[in-house]
Each structure stands twice: as structure tokens, then as C-alpha cells.
Design a protein around this motif. Structure first.
Motif, PDB file in Angstrom:
ATOM      1  N   ALA A   1       0.846  -1.123  -0.097  1.00 40.74           N
ATOM      2  CA  ALA A   1      -0.103   0.050   0.118  1.00 40.74           C
ATOM      3  C   ALA A   1       0.955   1.289  -0.030  1.00 40.74           C
ATOM      4  CB  ALA A   1      -0.922  -0.130   1.055  1.00 40.74           C
ATOM      5  N   LYS A   2       1.830   1.049   0.885  1.00 39.92           N
ATOM      6  CA  LYS A   2       2.843   2.286   0.558  1.00 39.92           C
ATOM      7  C   LYS A   2       3.524   2.741  -0.743  1.00 39.92           C
ATOM      8  CE  LYS A   2       6.852   4.309   3.017  1.00 39.92           C
ATOM      9  NZ  LYS A   2       7.070   5.251   2.069  1.00 39.92           N
ATOM     10  N   ARG A   3       3.544   1.410  -1.328  1.00 43.42           N
ATOM     11  CA  ARG A   3       4.411   1.648  -2.387  1.00 43.42           C
ATOM     12  C   ARG A   3       3.494   2.248  -3.540  1.00 43.42           C
ATOM     13  NH1 ARG A   3       8.497   0.038  -5.661  1.00 43.42           N
ATOM     14  NH2 ARG A   3       8.097  -0.136  -7.711  1.00 43.42           N
ATOM     15  N   VAL A   4       2.229   2.035  -3.343  1.00 46.28           N
ATOM     16  CA  VAL A   4       1.339   2.576  -4.257  1.00 46.28           C
ATOM     17  C   VAL A   4       1.010   3.843  -4.190  1.00 46.28           C
ATOM     18  CG1 VAL A   4      -1.350   2.445  -4.843  1.00 46.28           C
ATOM     19  CG2 VAL A   4      -0.139   0.291  -4.805  1.00 46.28           C
ATOM     20  N   ALA A   5       0.742   4.190  -2.722  1.00 45.94           N
ATOM     21  CA  ALA A   5       0.657   5.807  -2.094  1.00 45.94           C
ATOM     22  C   ALA A   5       1.787   6.709  -2.785  1.00 45.94           C
ATOM     23  CB  ALA A   5       0.430   5.788  -0.883  1.00 45.94           C
ATOM     24  N   ASP A   6       3.023   6.026  -2.499  1.00 42.98           N
ATOM     25  CA  ASP A   6       4.279   6.963  -2.905  1.00 42.98           C
ATOM     26  C   ASP A   6       4.325   7.006  -4.497  1.00 42.98           C
ATOM     27  OD1 ASP A   6       4.700   6.972  -0.415  1.00 42.98           O
ATOM     28  OD2 ASP A   6       6.645   5.290  -0.416  1.00 42.98           O
ATOM     29  N   LEU A   7       3.940   5.995  -5.228  1.00 37.21           N
ATOM     30  CA  LEU A   7       3.950   6.085  -6.694  1.00 37.21           C
ATOM     31  C   LEU A   7       3.071   7.068  -7.156  1.00 37.21           C
ATOM     32  CD1 LEU A   7       5.202   4.719  -8.941  1.00 37.21           C
ATOM     33  CD2 LEU A   7       3.445   3.235  -9.264  1.00 37.21           C
ATOM     34  N   LEU A   8       1.742   7.053  -6.348  1.00 40.17           N
ATOM     35  CA  LEU A   8       0.626   8.028  -6.887  1.00 40.17           C
ATOM     36  C   LEU A   8       1.074   9.286  -6.461  1.00 40.17           C
ATOM     37  CD1 LEU A   8      -2.400   5.901  -5.691  1.00 40.17           C
ATOM     38  CD2 LEU A   8      -2.007   6.734  -8.016  1.00 40.17           C
ATOM     39  N   PHE A   9       1.578   9.660  -5.380  1.00 44.31           N
ATOM     40  CA  PHE A   9       2.266  11.035  -5.066  1.00 44.31           C
ATOM     41  C   PHE A   9       3.050  11.594  -6.090  1.00 44.31           C
ATOM     42  CE2 PHE A   9       5.475  13.515  -2.715  1.00 44.31           C
ATOM     43  CZ  PHE A   9       4.604  14.673  -2.390  1.00 44.31           C
ATOM     44  N   LYS A  10       4.078  10.606  -6.422  1.00 46.51           N
ATOM     45  CA  LYS A  10       4.889  10.936  -7.437  1.00 46.51           C
ATOM     46  C   LYS A  10       4.282  11.446  -8.816  1.00 46.51           C
ATOM     47  CE  LYS A  10       8.904   8.555  -7.027  1.00 46.51           C
ATOM     48  NZ  LYS A  10       9.592   7.384  -6.983  1.00 46.51           N
ATOM     49  N   GLU A  11       3.135  10.721  -8.994  1.00 48.79           N
ATOM     50  CA  GLU A  11       2.502  10.870 -10.242  1.00 48.79           C
ATOM     51  C   GLU A  11       1.317  12.057 -10.331  1.00 48.79           C
ATOM     52  OE1 GLU A  11       2.442   9.121 -13.280  1.00 48.79           O
ATOM     53  OE2 GLU A  11       4.020   7.931 -12.450  1.00 48.79           O
ATOM     54  N   GLY A  12       1.179  12.682  -9.069  1.00 44.26           N
ATOM     55  CA  GLY A  12       0.452  13.975  -8.835  1.00 44.26           C
ATOM     56  C   GLY A  12      -0.722  13.558  -8.165  1.00 44.26           C
TER      57      GLY A  12
ATOM     58  N   GLN B   1      -5.651   2.883 -10.986  1.00 42.02           N
ATOM     59  CA  GLN B   1      -5.470   1.702 -11.498  1.00 42.02           C
ATOM     60  C   GLN B   1      -4.202   1.214 -12.101  1.00 42.02           C
ATOM     61  OE1 GLN B   1      -8.766   1.633 -14.901  1.00 42.02           O
ATOM     62  NE2 GLN B   1      -9.962   0.432 -13.223  1.00 42.02           N
ATOM     63  N   HIS B   2      -3.572   2.566 -12.988  1.00 39.78           N
ATOM     64  CA  HIS B   2      -2.220   2.200 -13.391  1.00 39.78           C
ATOM     65  C   HIS B   2      -1.293   1.969 -12.405  1.00 39.78           C
ATOM     66  CE1 HIS B   2       1.511   3.719 -15.451  1.00 39.78           C
ATOM     67  NE2 HIS B   2       0.881   3.053 -16.335  1.00 39.78           N
ATOM     68  N   ALA B   3      -1.283   2.730 -11.057  1.00 32.12           N
ATOM     69  CA  ALA B   3      -0.190   2.287 -10.131  1.00 32.12           C
ATOM     70  C   ALA B   3      -0.420   0.949  -9.369  1.00 32.12           C
ATOM     71  CB  ALA B   3      -0.384   3.313  -8.900  1.00 32.12           C
ATOM     72  N   ILE B   4      -1.760   0.376  -9.362  1.00 31.25           N
ATOM     73  CA  ILE B   4      -1.985  -0.927  -8.754  1.00 31.25           C
ATOM     74  C   ILE B   4      -1.630  -1.935  -9.877  1.00 31.25           C
ATOM     75  CG2 ILE B   4      -3.780  -2.419  -7.847  1.00 31.25           C
ATOM     76  CD1 ILE B   4      -4.632   0.052  -6.214  1.00 31.25           C
TER      77      ILE B   4
ATOM     78  N   PRO C   1       6.210  -8.052  -8.954  1.00 32.97           N
ATOM     79  CA  PRO C   1       6.514  -8.897  -8.029  1.00 32.97           C
ATOM     80  C   PRO C   1       7.785  -8.431  -7.251  1.00 32.97           C
ATOM     81  CG  PRO C   1       5.670 -10.202  -9.556  1.00 32.97           C
ATOM     82  CD  PRO C   1       5.861  -8.861 -10.060  1.00 32.97           C
ATOM     83  N   ASP C   2       8.951  -8.206  -7.975  1.00 35.80           N
ATOM     84  CA  ASP C   2      10.119  -7.864  -7.497  1.00 35.80           C
ATOM     85  C   ASP C   2      10.338  -6.597  -6.614  1.00 35.80           C
ATOM     86  OD1 ASP C   2      12.304  -9.180  -9.871  1.00 35.80           O
ATOM     87  OD2 ASP C   2      11.430  -9.999  -8.148  1.00 35.80           O
TER      88      ASP C   2
END
Ligand SMILES: Cc1ncc(COP(=O)(O)O)c(C=O)c1O
Length: 415
Positions: A356-367, A401-404, A409-410
């Protein structure tokens, strides 16, 4: 920021310097845009800097209207109370007195629990697993979702009971509570009140069903236990109707509103009290910043959103759109364990907090500004302004959707 205490938390999640906010978009000092799927944790249901509220503030200040007068009467207070009764209470057949507690949500919790104990002359309060009610002493004690080390003050006269579905759908958790109360020798004394969020927001977006809420109301009424609904995060339209309990057609004894009640992000909190329970002695619960007049100015304008059904209809459409997007995610991604929500609060439960952190961090980067919740921070919480444009809602849902769907896996295991 330099010299700011380490206690600060959101700037660590969102390490930017915010500069502007307009509707559902915020901008940082570098000119980068973010779509707001966070809404100040439920404080900005009508978005940032709503033009009608902003212009009401300008007129209010230009007229030298009184900004601070403790809880003395003011024109704007009279206007708010009259409009609140007309637009919110009367059409719903509700009859509540309005207490302006201190300006934070947690102070409304303190006030309600104090009053429940005074009225019933009992001490115990029932709270639920995964609950969150704030950070002052009583609220901390009532918050099942907090870690033990956050509870500096040990719980006092608080009994936790399982929320709906805590043991899975088969176990009727209200039946457990009823049996405990009805059985001599169970060790549970008759409580003064039960406090609950009808949708546990911080606890992971756990939505109580209408049937469960009705049973809880029946049970509390049968035993003369007061029912306090904490609508601090999910009131003011978040679930699709102004109050979150309307869908169950129950009437709580007290209702707590804060966060979006001022409509503009200004501090204001209310305790709605059934008239017969308003046994407060004058000044028995006071505070310097009650009924803040600037907050009341924007709160009065915000009530216009509820004078007709347009916003409710919009929420229905947007909720359906969100549900469809999330159900696809559940179908397509092995990392999504569950999706749940109502109105404009939705949770995407991922396999664990790291993912979940990875997704939230990615979304933050994406705006995008979006927050996590749940007992392991494993749930991504969608909480955009109720007024979000269709375009920005769809753009945000596509980002999600894109982030998730692009979790690999890696990358997931190496977080
Ligand atoms: C349901 C609920 N109750 C109480 C509070 C506490 O409100 P405040 O932070 O304004 O004290 C919160 C804050 O997030 C909340 O979500």
C-alpha cells in the motif's frame, strides 16, 4: 520545516511545500499539480477555496463583523443556527440542540462523553474495535485503532466491543454485546453510552450495514444506553447523505460534527444533543474558540449544498463510477484483497502495508494526494472532495488503476 517538532506527520508522507489550492487541485511551490484524493482527511468536502465561501469571508471581514466573541451571541451564529435547522434538521425530522464545543473533533468527543456520563450517572463507555475518535485523553482511550504506545493515558472506563464483521459475517456482534449486558455476572456493567463511526475511516473504511446499525440502536434504546455517532470524518455528505446514519433511519442521541462542517477548512465542531439530554450547567464545558465566527460564516454558506438534492445525486453517480473502477481492480490485481466503501469514501485493501505504501508513494510522484489507513496501513483511502469534477475523478481513478496494475513482484518484495 526548521524548528518544527518531529511530531509533524503529513509533511513526511507528502514532502512538498504547498502553495495553492483550488477545488480538487493543489499546487506546490515548484508549480507541480496534485489531484486531491485526501481532502484534508475529510475537512474539504467542498474542495479548496470554494468561491462562494471565499467571497463570504471577504464580505464578512470587510464589514468588520465580529470575529471572536467566545460564545457570546453574534449575528452570524444566529444565521447559522437558523439555517442549520431549516436546511438540515427539519427536513430530516430531527430535533437537536447544538453545542459548539472546542474547535477540534476530539473536543466534541470529550464533550459528548462527559455529557453522557452526567446524564446517565454511569461511567463506562462502549467503543468498537478499529475505532478512531481523536488524540485527547478520552478520545485516545476510545480509539481501538491506535497502538498501545500512542495511548499515553491508560483507557479509563472504556470497554471495546467487536465492530460488525470483526469475526466475519456469520457472528452477530450486537448479539454478543446484548448477551453481555443482559447476563448477570458477565462483568460488564451497564454503560453510559456507545460511541461509533458508522463508517470507520481511519480503521480501514469499514462500513457498518444498515441492519447492524438498526440493531445497535434497538439494543441501546432497550437498555437506556445513549448512542453517540461520531460523524466527524464521514458526516457532512461524505457517505451520500448529510448524516452518515440516515441510510439506516436511526436517530442517535448525540451526533458529532467537525472537519467539513465549516466547509472551508476552518476549525469548528458541533455536538448535536437530543433536547431532553441537554442538562449542561452553563459553562460546564467551555473553551476559548467555540463558535468561531469566521468558521460559522463559511459553514452557513456550505449549507447551501444541502438546500436541494443536486450534490446527493452527483455523489451517487460518482460513487458508482468509483465502485466500478475498484471492482475491476479487485478482479485484475492479485495485490488487491478487498474493496469497500460508500458515497465518496472508499478503501482498497492491499495484501499488506508495504504494498500500500508503494502504491501511495507512486501516486504521490504521479501527482495525487492520497492517504493510507487500516490496522497495518494496508488500505488506500479514497477521500476526494464531494465536488470533484468528473474529469479529475476519472483522471485520479486512472492513476490509481495504473499504479496498482503495474505493481511488479520484484519491486513489491524489495520495498
Ligand atoms: C472519526 C473521527 N473522530 C474524531 C477525530 C478527531 O478530530 P480532530 O483531529 O479534529 O481532533 C477524527 C480525526 O481524524 C476522526 O476521523
Amino acid at each position: 520545516m526548521k524548528n518544527e517538532s518531529n511530531v509533524n506527520s503529513y509533511s513526511k508522507v507528502f514532502p512538498i511545500v504547498l502553495k495553492r489550492g483550488e477545488g480538487d487541485i493543489v499546487t506546490d511551490d515548484q508549480g507541480k499539480y496534485f489531484v486531491d484524493f485526501f481532502s484534508g482527511a475529510g475537512t474539504l468536502n467542498y474542495g479548496h477555496n470554494h468561491p462562494a465561501m471565499k467571497s463570504a469571508i471577504h464580505s464578512f471581514l470587510d464589514s468588520n463583523a465580529i470575529v471572536h466573541c467566545l460564545d457570546m451571541d453574534s449575528e452570524v451564529k444566529a444565521e447559522f443556527l437558523e439555517r442549520f435547522e431549516k436546511v438540515i434538521l427539519t427536513p430530516r425530522g430531527l430535533n437537536y440542540k447544538v453545542q459548539f464545543s472546542g474547535p477540534t473533533g476530539t473536543n466534541a468527543v470529550e464533550a459528548a462523553v462527559k455529557l453522557a456520563r452526567i446524564v446517565t450517572k454511569r461511567k463506562k463507555i462502549v467503543a468498537f474495535t478499529h475505532s478512531f475518535h481523536g488524540m485527547s485523553a478520552t478520545s485516545l482511550a476510545l480509539s481501538g485503532s491506535l497502538e498501545e504506545n500512542q495511548k499515553v493515558n491508560p483507557p479509563q472506563d472504556v470497554v471495546f466491543f467487536p465492530f460488525e464483521n470483526f469475526f466475519g459475517a456469520e457472528i452477530d456482534t450486537i448479539a454478543i454485546l446484548s448477551k453481555m449486558i443482559a447476563t448477570k455476572g458477565s462483568g460488564l456493567e451497564l454503560p453510559a453510552a456507545v460511541i461509533l463511526e458508522t463508517v470507520q475511516a481511519e480503521g480501514g473504511v469499514n462500513v457498518a450495514s444498515e441492519g447492524w446499525l438498526c440493531k445497535l440502536r434497538e439494543f441501546t434504546q432497550l437498555h437506556g444506553i445513549l448512542l453517540i455517532v461520531d460523524d466527524i470524518q464521514v458526516g457532512c455528505g461524505r457517505t451520500g447523505s448529510f448524516f452518515s446514519f440516515e441510510r439506516a433511519q436511526i436517530i442517535p442521541d448525540m451526533v458529532l460534527l467537525s472537519k467539513s462542517i465549516s466547509g472551508f477548512g476552518l476549525p469548528l465542531s458541533l455536538v448535536l444533543i437530543k433536547p431532553e439530554l441537554d442538562v449542561w450547567k452553563s459553562g460546564e464545558h467551555n473553551g476559548t474558540f467555540r463558535s468561531n465566527n469566521l468558521s460559522l460564516c463559511t459553514a452557513t454558506v456550505a449549507l447551501d449544498f444541502w438546500a436541494d438534492h443536486q450534490l446527493e445525486e452527483k455523489i451517487k453517480r460518482d460513487a458508482e463510477n468509483i465502485r466500478e473502477h475498484l471492482e475491476h481492480l479487485l478482479e485484475w490485481s492479485p495485490y488487491v484483497v478487498a474493496v469497500r466503501g460508500i458515497g465518496m469514501i472508499w478503501g482498497i485493501e492491499l495484501v499488506d502495508g508495504k504494498v500500500a505504501k508503494r502504491v501511495a508513494d507512486l501516486l504521490f510522484k504521479e501527482g495525487m494526494l492520497i492517504e493510507r489507513c487500516g490496522n497495518n496501513d494496508q488500505v488506500i483511502k479514497i477521500l476526494c472532495p464531494l465536488t470533484i469534477t468528473e474529469e479529475n475523478l476519472n483522471m485520479g481513478l486512472k492513476l490509481l488503476q495504473h499504479a496498482i496494475l503495474n505493481l511488479v513482484p520484484d519491486a513489491v518484495t524489495s520495498v
